[in-house]
Design an enzyme around this catalytic site. Structure first.
Site, PDB file in Angstrom:
ATOM      1  CG  HIS A 142      -1.811   1.179   1.327  1.00  0.00           C
ATOM      2  ND1 HIS A 142      -3.095   1.198   0.839  1.00  0.00           N
ATOM      3  CD2 HIS A 142      -1.598   2.411   1.865  1.00  0.00           C
ATOM      4  CE1 HIS A 142      -3.631   2.385   1.075  1.00  0.00           C
ATOM      5  NE2 HIS A 142      -2.742   3.136   1.702  1.00  0.00           N
ATOM      6  CD  GLU A 143       1.389   3.735   3.622  1.00  0.00           C
ATOM      7  OE1 GLU A 143       1.532   4.770   2.929  1.00  0.00           O
ATOM      8  OE2 GLU A 143       0.383   3.548   4.341  1.00  0.00           O
ATOM      9  CG  HIS A 186      -6.270   6.134   0.046  1.00  0.00           C
ATOM     10  ND1 HIS A 186      -6.264   7.134   0.975  1.00  0.00           N
ATOM     11  CD2 HIS A 186      -5.290   5.281   0.419  1.00  0.00           C
ATOM     12  CE1 HIS A 186      -5.320   6.894   1.874  1.00  0.00           C
ATOM     13  NE2 HIS A 186      -4.711   5.772   1.551  1.00  0.00           N
ATOM     14  CB  CYS A 187      -8.497   1.872  -4.651  1.00  0.00           C
ATOM     15  SG  CYS A 187      -9.562   1.005  -5.807  1.00  0.00           S
TER      16      CYS A 187
END
Length: 171
Positions: free
Chosen positions: A129-130, A139-140
């Protein structure tokens, strides 16, 4: 493309290896682990009893020599007005940070869960993620996408460790 992993403080034995493996698999990059560094005193905030995530990103950027640099720590981190975060990255930035501190919590917010499989699953997701943010992924809205915003471990547990098809096309 190379990502440098910068351990900050003491980490559980498998965290760096797990992180290296998932970064190679998901992004197809060379991953190098740097020597561990001590947690900088100036990162500590006595009011919150936590460490400033932005200052730990600075450590990653200063110590790492990769195209992207990931600091991994086991201390509790915060970002501005958020009382805690699992990690932080700047969109298309060179550095990011992941904290394993709260990834051991139970899904209902309890103190410690000894489930190693769940812990390492969460570590992999937060690392992807990061680092995904540093590659420009935002962001999704897809709850199962690794790029979905996850304010609790319950949301981390719901997502997969890979980007959804739409986010994958953006890479």
């Amino acid at each position: 493309m190379r990502i440098d992993l910068v351990p900050v403080g003491d980490l559980e034995e498998g965290v760096v290896e797990t992180s290296k493996r998932v970064l190679r698999e998901r992004f197809g990059v060379e991953v190098v682990d740097r020597s561990p560094v001590t947690i900088p005193e100036e990162a500590y905030d006595p009011k919150s009893g936590q460490y400033n995530a932005e200052r730990l990103i600075s450590v990653a950027e200063r110590v790492g020599r990769g195209d992207k640099n990931l600091a991994i720590t086991d201390v509790d981190i915060f970002y501005r007005q958020r009382n805690f975060v699992f990690g932080l990255a700047y969109l298309e930035g060179k550095g990011c940070v992941v904290s394993t501190n709260r990834l051991r919590m139970t899904a209902d917010g309890g103190e410690v869960d000894d489930d190693e499989e769940t812990f390492y699953d969460r570590v992999r997701k937060e690392v992807v993620h990061e680092v995904g943010h540093t590659f420009g992924l935002r962001h999704c809205d897809n709850d199962t996408c690794v790029m979905s915003f996850s304010p609790t471990v319950r949301e981390v547990d719901l997502k997969f460790e890979r980007p959804c098809p739409e986010c994958s096309r953006s890479l």
